[in-house]
Design a protein around this motif. Structure first.
Motif: not given
Length: 157
Positions: A1-27
């Motif tokens: 079962m995916v708790t609300f807290g885990l959902k929020v953590a996964l959402f925020l982690a994916a959002f934060a990961f994307m900045e690094g991913f965007a930097w890497f792919t842009h460069k």
């Protein structure tokens, strides 16, 4: 079962990961082998779209897949897909709206947004594949550092 807290953590982690991913792919992708598409973004735009816009389609695919499977039996993928989508929406508003003014955005008055806009414009001071600085979108080095880096490369910003 995916708790609300885990959902929020996964959402925020994916959002934060994307900045690094965007930097890497842009460069390394857009200013590497993907320059074939990205070059259009460093040249004057003719019309509503540019070849570089195809990257948005490519980057949307993992979000679409994650959201699909997140609603089809793998609920932990849904917040990841939504985090990627949220990053894409913020990127679109910032990059296409605020920086390149492809549409009107009633934001951009804060020191944070002004620094990001200036950093991205400094990135566009270089019209070639090599030599650009500032590859991130929501995080940027201080403008003084970016200008000094460009000046050391012989580019005036």
């Amino acid at each position: 079962m995916v708790t609300f807290g885990l959902k929020v953590a996964l959402f925020l982690a994916a959002f934060a990961f994307m900045e690094g991913f965007a930097w890497f792919t842009h460069k390394y992708v857009m200013h590497g082998f993907g320059w074939v598409w990205h070059r259009s973004h460093h040249e004057p735009r003719h019309g509503a779209f540019e070849l570089n816009d195809l990257f948005a389609v490519v980057f949307a695919a993992p979000a679409i897949v994650a959201i699909y499977f997140g609603t089809s039996g793998h609920p932990w993928l849904l917040p990841i897909g939504l985090g990627i989508t949220a990053y894409g929406a913020v990127y679109f508003i910032f990059h296409d709206g605020m920086v390149h003014q492809r549409f009107k955005v009633p934001l951009g008055k804060s020191a944070y947004w002004k620094r990001l806009i200036q950093a991205h414009r400094i990135h566009h001071a270089v019209h070639t594949r090599e030599g650009a600085v500032s590859f991130g979108f929501l995080l940027a080095r201080p403008v003084r550092e970016l200008k000094a880096k460009l000046k050391a490369r012989g580019v005036q910003a």
